[in-house]
Design a protein around this motif. Structure first.
Motif, PDB file in Angstrom:
ATOM      1  N   SER A  78      40.837  39.612  24.272  1.00  0.00           N
ATOM      2  CA  SER A  78      41.986  38.865  23.762  1.00  0.00           C
ATOM      3  C   SER A  78      41.933  37.372  24.127  1.00  0.00           C
ATOM      4  O   SER A  78      42.802  36.610  23.723  1.00  0.00           O
ATOM      5  CB  SER A  78      43.287  39.477  24.284  1.00  0.00           C
ATOM      6  N   TYR A  79      40.902  36.949  24.880  1.00  0.00           N
ATOM      7  CA  TYR A  79      40.749  35.524  25.198  1.00  0.00           C
ATOM      8  C   TYR A  79      40.482  34.780  23.895  1.00  0.00           C
ATOM      9  O   TYR A  79      39.760  35.276  23.055  1.00  0.00           O
ATOM     10  CB  TYR A  79      39.571  35.316  26.170  1.00  0.00           C
ATOM     11  N   PRO A  80      41.054  33.653  23.645  1.00  0.00           N
ATOM     12  CA  PRO A  80      41.798  32.731  24.500  1.00  0.00           C
ATOM     13  C   PRO A  80      43.311  32.943  24.501  1.00  0.00           C
ATOM     14  O   PRO A  80      44.034  32.157  25.098  1.00  0.00           O
ATOM     15  CB  PRO A  80      41.441  31.369  23.915  1.00  0.00           C
ATOM     16  N   GLN A  81      43.787  34.027  23.868  1.00  0.00           N
ATOM     17  CA  GLN A  81      45.230  34.302  23.928  1.00  0.00           C
ATOM     18  C   GLN A  81      45.643  34.700  25.334  1.00  0.00           C
ATOM     19  O   GLN A  81      46.736  34.376  25.773  1.00  0.00           O
ATOM     20  CB  GLN A  81      45.613  35.398  22.945  1.00  0.00           C
ATOM     21  N   SER A  82      44.776  35.428  26.030  1.00  0.00           N
ATOM     22  CA  SER A  82      45.090  35.840  27.401  1.00  0.00           C
ATOM     23  C   SER A  82      44.219  35.059  28.375  1.00  0.00           C
ATOM     24  O   SER A  82      43.101  34.641  28.053  1.00  0.00           O
ATOM     25  CB  SER A  82      44.860  37.342  27.572  1.00  0.00           C
ATOM     26  N   ALA A  83      44.738  34.887  29.562  1.00  0.00           N
ATOM     27  CA  ALA A  83      44.049  34.121  30.598  1.00  0.00           C
ATOM     28  C   ALA A  83      42.833  34.874  31.128  1.00  0.00           C
ATOM     29  O   ALA A  83      42.822  36.106  31.143  1.00  0.00           O
ATOM     30  CB  ALA A  83      45.009  33.839  31.755  1.00  0.00           C
ATOM     31  N   PRO A  84      41.827  34.145  31.585  1.00  0.00           N
ATOM     32  CA  PRO A  84      40.701  34.803  32.246  1.00  0.00           C
ATOM     33  C   PRO A  84      41.148  35.468  33.548  1.00  0.00           C
ATOM     34  O   PRO A  84      42.213  35.157  34.085  1.00  0.00           O
ATOM     35  CB  PRO A  84      39.743  33.645  32.554  1.00  0.00           C
ATOM     36  N   ILE A  85      40.326  36.375  34.032  1.00  0.00           N
ATOM     37  CA  ILE A  85      40.537  37.015  35.330  1.00  0.00           C
ATOM     38  C   ILE A  85      39.474  36.415  36.242  1.00  0.00           C
ATOM     39  O   ILE A  85      38.287  36.486  35.937  1.00  0.00           O
ATOM     40  CB  ILE A  85      40.379  38.545  35.240  1.00  0.00           C
ATOM     41  N   VAL A  86      39.891  35.812  37.344  1.00  0.00           N
ATOM     42  CA  VAL A  86      38.961  35.060  38.188  1.00  0.00           C
ATOM     43  C   VAL A  86      38.939  35.641  39.597  1.00  0.00           C
ATOM     44  O   VAL A  86      39.991  35.918  40.173  1.00  0.00           O
ATOM     45  CB  VAL A  86      39.362  33.567  38.244  1.00  0.00           C
ATOM     46  N   PHE A  87      37.731  35.787  40.130  1.00  0.00           N
ATOM     47  CA  PHE A  87      37.544  36.285  41.491  1.00  0.00           C
ATOM     48  C   PHE A  87      36.590  35.391  42.261  1.00  0.00           C
ATOM     49  O   PHE A  87      35.585  34.939  41.725  1.00  0.00           O
ATOM     50  CB  PHE A  87      36.941  37.703  41.494  1.00  0.00           C
ATOM     51  N   VAL A  88      36.916  35.181  43.529  1.00  0.00           N
ATOM     52  CA  VAL A  88      35.965  34.605  44.471  1.00  0.00           C
ATOM     53  C   VAL A  88      35.045  35.757  44.854  1.00  0.00           C
ATOM     54  O   VAL A  88      35.513  36.853  45.138  1.00  0.00           O
ATOM     55  CB  VAL A  88      36.694  34.052  45.720  1.00  0.00           C
ATOM     56  N   GLN A  89      33.741  35.539  44.844  1.00  0.00           N
ATOM     57  CA  GLN A  89      32.754  36.587  45.123  1.00  0.00           C
ATOM     58  C   GLN A  89      31.953  36.214  46.359  1.00  0.00           C
ATOM     59  O   GLN A  89      30.846  35.697  46.244  1.00  0.00           O
ATOM     60  CB  GLN A  89      31.800  36.755  43.927  1.00  0.00           C
ATOM     61  N   PRO A  90      32.478  36.455  47.559  1.00  0.00           N
ATOM     62  CA  PRO A  90      31.761  36.029  48.760  1.00  0.00           C
ATOM     63  C   PRO A  90      30.430  36.758  48.934  1.00  0.00           C
ATOM     64  O   PRO A  90      30.300  37.912  48.555  1.00  0.00           O
ATOM     65  CB  PRO A  90      32.715  36.368  49.901  1.00  0.00           C
ATOM     66  N   THR A  91      29.451  36.047  49.495  1.00  0.00           N
ATOM     67  CA  THR A  91      28.184  36.684  49.838  1.00  0.00           C
ATOM     68  C   THR A  91      28.406  37.523  51.092  1.00  0.00           C
ATOM     69  O   THR A  91      29.474  37.470  51.707  1.00  0.00           O
ATOM     70  CB  THR A  91      27.094  35.631  50.104  1.00  0.00           C
ATOM     71  N   LYS A  92      27.384  38.258  51.521  1.00  0.00           N
ATOM     72  CA  LYS A  92      27.553  39.128  52.697  1.00  0.00           C
ATOM     73  C   LYS A  92      27.775  38.335  53.979  1.00  0.00           C
ATOM     74  O   LYS A  92      28.322  38.847  54.938  1.00  0.00           O
ATOM     75  CB  LYS A  92      26.375  40.086  52.846  1.00  0.00           C
ATOM     76  N   GLU A  93      27.377  37.056  53.995  1.00  0.00           N
ATOM     77  CA  GLU A  93      27.590  36.216  55.181  1.00  0.00           C
ATOM     78  C   GLU A  93      28.977  35.576  55.187  1.00  0.00           C
ATOM     79  O   GLU A  93      29.364  34.950  56.154  1.00  0.00           O
ATOM     80  CB  GLU A  93      26.547  35.084  55.250  1.00  0.00           C
ATOM     81  N   MET A  94      29.708  35.712  54.080  1.00  0.00           N
ATOM     82  CA  MET A  94      31.013  35.057  53.933  1.00  0.00           C
ATOM     83  C   MET A  94      32.146  36.067  54.002  1.00  0.00           C
ATOM     84  O   MET A  94      31.946  37.255  53.807  1.00  0.00           O
ATOM     85  CB  MET A  94      31.106  34.353  52.573  1.00  0.00           C
ATOM     86  N   MET A  95      33.330  35.528  54.246  1.00  0.00           N
ATOM     87  CA  MET A  95      34.535  36.341  54.150  1.00  0.00           C
ATOM     88  C   MET A  95      35.606  35.525  53.432  1.00  0.00           C
ATOM     89  O   MET A  95      35.588  34.295  53.460  1.00  0.00           O
ATOM     90  CB  MET A  95      35.021  36.789  55.525  1.00  0.00           C
ATOM     91  N   ILE A  96      36.514  36.222  52.764  1.00  0.00           N
ATOM     92  CA  ILE A  96      37.581  35.560  52.022  1.00  0.00           C
ATOM     93  C   ILE A  96      38.640  35.071  52.994  1.00  0.00           C
ATOM     94  O   ILE A  96      39.028  35.786  53.913  1.00  0.00           O
ATOM     95  CB  ILE A  96      38.195  36.521  50.988  1.00  0.00           C
ATOM     96  N   VAL A  97      39.087  33.859  52.775  1.00  0.00           N
ATOM     97  CA  VAL A  97      40.202  33.304  53.529  1.00  0.00           C
ATOM     98  C   VAL A  97      41.420  33.474  52.626  1.00  0.00           C
ATOM     99  O   VAL A  97      41.517  32.838  51.579  1.00  0.00           O
ATOM    100  CB  VAL A  97      39.979  31.815  53.863  1.00  0.00           C
ATOM    101  N   LYS A  98      42.319  34.367  53.016  1.00  0.00           N
ATOM    102  CA  LYS A  98      43.501  34.635  52.183  1.00  0.00           C
ATOM    103  C   LYS A  98      44.352  33.373  52.114  1.00  0.00           C
ATOM    104  O   LYS A  98      44.677  32.772  53.120  1.00  0.00           O
ATOM    105  CB  LYS A  98      44.292  35.804  52.748  1.00  0.00           C
TER     106      LYS A  98
END
Length: 191
Positions: A78-98
């Motif tokens: 449905s894009y561009p009517q609906s917004a994309p879904i976006v994720f940060v994809q950390p590598t195994k050495e990284m962690m997500i900072v909420k």
């Protein structure tokens, strides 16, 4: 064949291919580290669907230094009517900072996405906004390495020096002085 044509051919007919290919091509001309591909997206309810995904890194500047932040941007049919879904994809050495705009699972939640309007919002503007936001508030950091477990006293010395036993069953360690001569008996260490 132009990159726009390659992207268009990659998209199933269920997408508005001309518009989507144009938006992706424009975004990739600025964000060259992202790669388009059809991949399986798993929704929260467990349903999977083949969706167009741009994955790779976007360059962000934090405290005057450039960083490559791993990201995946999913475009539904449905894009561009609906917004994309976006994720940060950390590598195994990284962690997500909420953060307020990044959930614990890495989903990016910006007002721009929530208030998405076809014709007013586009992929390039979204990525530019995300790069600027990540420059202010980085969504990932390097995982802290755990402190090495402290070995017991006797094991630490055992690795580097010999431990001697007395006839009464107690142990002692003879430490050499700087001249490699042992200390006199009264300077021995008991663990």
């Amino acid at each position: 064949m132009s990159s726009k044509e390659k992207i268009r051919k990659m998209l199933p007919k269920t997408y508005p291919r001309r518009v989507v290919a144009e938006d992706i091509d424009t975004a990739l001309s600025y964000f060259k580290s992202l790669t388009p591909a059809m991949n399986k997206y798993v929704y929260n309810d467990g349903v999977t669907k083949d969706l167009m995904c741009l994955s790779g890194t976007i360059r962000t500047i934090y405290n005057g230094k450039a960083y490559n932040t791993p990201l995946s941007v999913w475009l539904e049919e449905s894009y561009p009517q609906s917004a994309p879904i976006v994720f940060v994809q950390p590598t195994k050495e990284m962690m997500i900072v909420k953060r307020t705009f990044v959930s614990s699972n890495g989903e990016v939640q910006l007002p721009y996405l929530e208030e998405w309007k076809q014709g007013e919002c586009d992929l390039l503007s979204l990525l530019q906004l995300i790069a600027a936001m990540f420059g202010e508030y980085p969504p990932v950091c390097i995982k802290p390495y755990p402190e090495p477990e402290q070995a017991p006293c006797w094991l630490q010395f055992h690795r580097e020096h010999d431990i001697y036993s007395r006839p009464d069953g107690s142990s002692y360690l003879s430490l050499p002085k700087d001249d490699d001569q042992p200390f006199p008996q009264h300077h021995e260490t008991n663990c």
